[in-house]
Scaffold this motif. Structure first.
Motif, PDB file in Angstrom:
ATOM      1  N   SER A  56       0.839  -1.209   0.000  1.00 34.72           N
ATOM      2  CA  SER A  56       0.000   0.000   0.000  1.00 34.72           C
ATOM      3  C   SER A  56       0.864   1.246   0.000  1.00 34.72           C
ATOM      4  O   SER A  56       0.620   2.179  -0.757  1.00 34.72           O
ATOM      5  CB  SER A  56      -0.893   0.025   1.237  1.00 34.72           C
ATOM      6  N   ASP A 176      -5.807  -0.568  -4.626  1.00 34.04           N
ATOM      7  CA  ASP A 176      -5.222  -1.104  -3.403  1.00 34.04           C
ATOM      8  C   ASP A 176      -6.172  -2.125  -2.789  1.00 34.04           C
ATOM      9  O   ASP A 176      -7.118  -1.764  -2.091  1.00 34.04           O
ATOM     10  CB  ASP A 176      -4.923   0.021  -2.405  1.00 34.04           C
ATOM     11  N   GLU A 177      -5.926  -3.380  -3.057  1.00 30.37           N
ATOM     12  CA  GLU A 177      -6.774  -4.475  -2.580  1.00 30.37           C
ATOM     13  C   GLU A 177      -8.263  -4.174  -2.756  1.00 30.37           C
ATOM     14  O   GLU A 177      -9.010  -4.125  -1.780  1.00 30.37           O
ATOM     15  CB  GLU A 177      -6.461  -4.768  -1.107  1.00 30.37           C
TER      16      GLU A 177
HETATM   17 MG   LIG Z   1      -2.296  -2.515   2.253  1.00 29.54          MG
END
Ligand SMILES: [Mg+2]
Ligand SMILES: Nc1ncnc2c1ncn2[C@@H]1O[C@H](COP(=O)(O)OP(=O)(O)OP(=O)(O)O)[C@@H](O)[C@H]1O
Lengths: 257, 368
Positions: A56, A176-177
């Motif tokens: 991240s 991000d995910e």
């Molecule tokens: Mg992360």
């Protein structure tokens, strides 16, 4: 020293995103260690790695939600520095989709979508609404335009968030995910949208553990561990014979279930 | 006949003991020993106060146009006092013959306030500001006069309810933007701005309102060049604004802190500027959750305006006290205070109810 940094400061031709010897610390904690990454126009990069490895942090440095302390980051040929105008110019071109959607709950879906275009890109409201409806249709939820985000399911919210980024007509998308806060039955609807986007040639950097997605659309797999890029390879090679033993361990854990 | 008991038990309805008045009372007033005890205690307190109060205020009360002698040694309330003095209480020392002017001004002012609170009128949008501007000019003309054949009345003669309303409204409305700026400043990345805001907030919060008003009236003039004087009323308003802004700032800061970091990040990632981010994304959400404490502050501020008496302004409370300065009516100060309290209560109660409605209205369609 300053002169040396200056001469280095021009991006490699042909890359839309370039990280060169990027370091970052949280206090004493070294989160990013000498990160080097080049992303070509239209390339799909999938980043994976164990929790806390700095995935991240790395992609958040690309639109300066986090500041790097050493090295250089170039986006579309412009370097990210403390110059706020430069940062805003880069953010216009970079869309980001978050794990927890981060839609604005006090606005309707449509208002969420036209906020950036009207205020940042200064597009007339009418035109922004047309574009927004077009993207809502692309993510298959035009009928939700006048609802508030809180009234939608997680999968729908994430599709709205993707549409919101697309309305800004970005050149690069960061994820991000995007599916890890979703219930299993909703993951597919979001991945479908992302696959479609990839097929249209969008440049994407995507942190995800969806290995099926990585295999279908990924051009490059990046494996991070403890703040370093440990391995970088095309998916076929990456999954078939990972070179580093940390990668092997990670893959064995993640593919076993 | 044999299955009579079965027929007797009606399965389609809830048992009688859980519905109706009895059911409600059982569930809410006597659900446990402690609850029953509290209920009985409350009943006792009500019985021992309400009838006496009622007797005093209504049954034994003396109404209408009577001289003070009539009330002497009577057990009930002497509403004749209000009858006699209500104009002094409501309008202070504003010239008696001209008191229709503050009355009309007050009606215009209240119409503006209530009008702005009513949802169907929000469609007017930006016109509301224009209407306010026109309304305020009319209020000013009525209060000051000096034109259209109206006698000039200096603001040192204004008083009573209109004065209280002006002070409270301008104090609250104008302190609000300042409070927001202070709250944003306190969370700023820039150390200079942050320090200024922190020092201001802590300094003002550490000092009683009375001393700020006092400083505004005594110290301000010392800093001004001779010959320049700021009006007493203006000084009071400025003092109130500066004071409430410091409290408001902390309330707004609480609201800002409650907004998840993801909201800031999403706005940043979109490329919104700082003021766009705050104005479009963060503040609308933060201010909604600060409505209850904000209104709480406004209600407190409304009553705090009564402190302006120390700089010699005749607000509602001071005018009430003026009314029983009259020797013959002096014994009936309780009636005066009750009357005054009722007026305060009406406004505060309205604010409280309105804030509850506003909260529900803004919450519609969104759930966190
Ligand atoms: Mg992360
Ligand atoms: N604001 C912060 N202050 C201090 N440490 C932080 C901060 N943000 C992240 N970290 C730490 O930096 C490391 C990397 O965090 P990061 O969020 O980039 O990991 P990640 O690879 O995305 O992990 P995950 O898969 O759990 O999302 C973690 O050890 C985390 O605890």
């Amino acid at each position: 020293m300053a002169a040396a940094a200056q001469t280095q400061a021009s991006p490699t031709t042909g890359s839309v995103v370039e990280l060169r010897h990027v370091h970052k610390w949280y206090g004493e904690f070294h989160v990013l260690k000498d990160i080097n990454l080049q992303v070509r126009l239209g390339e799909r990069v999938v980043v994976c790695g164990p929790s806390g490895s700095g995935k991240s942090t790395m992609i958040r440095c690309i639109n300066r939600l986090e500041e790097h302390q050493r090295g250089h980051i170039f986006v579309e040929g412009k370097e990210l520095t403390n110059d706020l105008r430069q940062v805003d110019a880069i953010r216009k071109e970079v869309g980001m989709v978050f794990q927890h959607f981060n839609l604005f709950p006090h606005m309707t879906v449509l208002e969420n979508l036209i906020l950036g275009p009207t205020w940042v890109r200064k597009i007339p409201r009418k035109e922004a609404i047309d574009t927004a409806m077009m993207y809502l249709e692309r993510v298959k939820i035009p009928e939700q335009a006048n609802k508030h985000p809180g009234q939608l399911s997680g999968g729908q919210q994430q599709r709205v968030a993707i549409a919101r980024s697309l309305c800004m007509k970005p050149k690069i998308m960061l994820f991000d995910e995007p599916t890890s806060a979703l219930d299993p039955e909703m993951i597919k609807e979001v991945l479908d949208v992302m696959v479609e986007l990839a097929e249209e040639g969008m440049t994407m950097i995507c942190v995800t553990h969806e290995m099926g997605f990585a295999r279908t659309v990924g051009d490059t797999m990046v494996f991070m561990d403890q703040g370093e890029i440990v391995e970088m390879a095309p998916p076929a090679e990456f999954f078939a014979n990972p070179k580093n033993e940390r990668t092997q361990l990670f893959l064995s854990q993640i593919l076993s279930h | 006949m044999t299955d009579r008991t079965a027929a007797h038990e009606d399965w389609t309805r809830p048992p009688a003991a859980t519905t109706g008045v009895i059911g409600w009372m059982r569930k809410n007033l006597f659900s446990s020993w402690l609850n029953s005890l509290m209920t009985l205690l409350a009943i006792y307190v009500l019985i021992s106060t309400i009838p006496g109060l009622f007797q005093w205020a209504f049954i034994d009360a003396i109404w209408g146009d009577n001289p003070p002698e009539v009330c002497k040694n009577m057990p009930g309330a002497c509403w004749s006092f209000i009858n006699e003095k209500y104009r002094l209480i409501l309008f202070g020392v504003y010239p008696y013959e001209e008191q229709w002017r503050p009355l009309v001004a007050m009606i215009i002012f209240l119409t503006l306030i209530f009008g702005s609170c009513i949802k169907p009128l929000w469609v007017l949008g930006k016109w509301i500001m224009a209407i306010w501007a026109v309304g305020l000019v009319m209020v000013g003309i009525l209060m000051w006069g000096g034109v259209l054949g109206m006698e000039y009345v200096d603001q040192s003669q204004w008083g009573g309810l209109p004065l209280t309303l002006f002070l409270a409204t301008f104090g609250a409305v104008l302190s609000f933007p300042l409070a927001i700026l202070l709250a944003l400043g306190r969370r700023s990345d820039m150390p200079a701005i942050k320090t200024i805001c922190v020092v201001y907030i802590e300094l003002i919060r550490g000092v009683p309102l009375i001393s700020i008003l006092f400083m505004a009236s005594v110290m301000f003039p010392l800093f001004l060049p001779t010959g320049v004087s700021i009006d007493k009323l203006l000084r009071a308003v400025v003092g109130l604004i500066l004071f409430s802004a410091a409290y408001g700032a902390e309330i707004v800061r609480g609201g800002l802190q409650a907004i998840p970091r993801g909201q800031y990040e999403a706005a940043d990632a979109m490329g919104l500027t700082y003021w766009q981010k705050m104005g479009k994304v963060i503040l609308p959400q933060a201010l909604r959750i600060t409505i209850p404490p904000m209104v709480n502050g406004f209600i407190g501020g409304f009553k705090d305006t009564s402190l302006v008496l120390i700089i010699g302004l005749f607000d509602l409370l001071y005018a009430t006290r003026l009314a029983f300065q009259d020797i013959s009516w002096r014994p009936y100060y309780i009636e005066g205070y009750v009357f005054c309290a009722l007026i305060y209560f009406c406004f505060c109660f309205f604010m409280s109810r309105y804030s509850q409605w506003l909260e529900r209205y803004l919450a519609k369609g969104q759930n966190y």
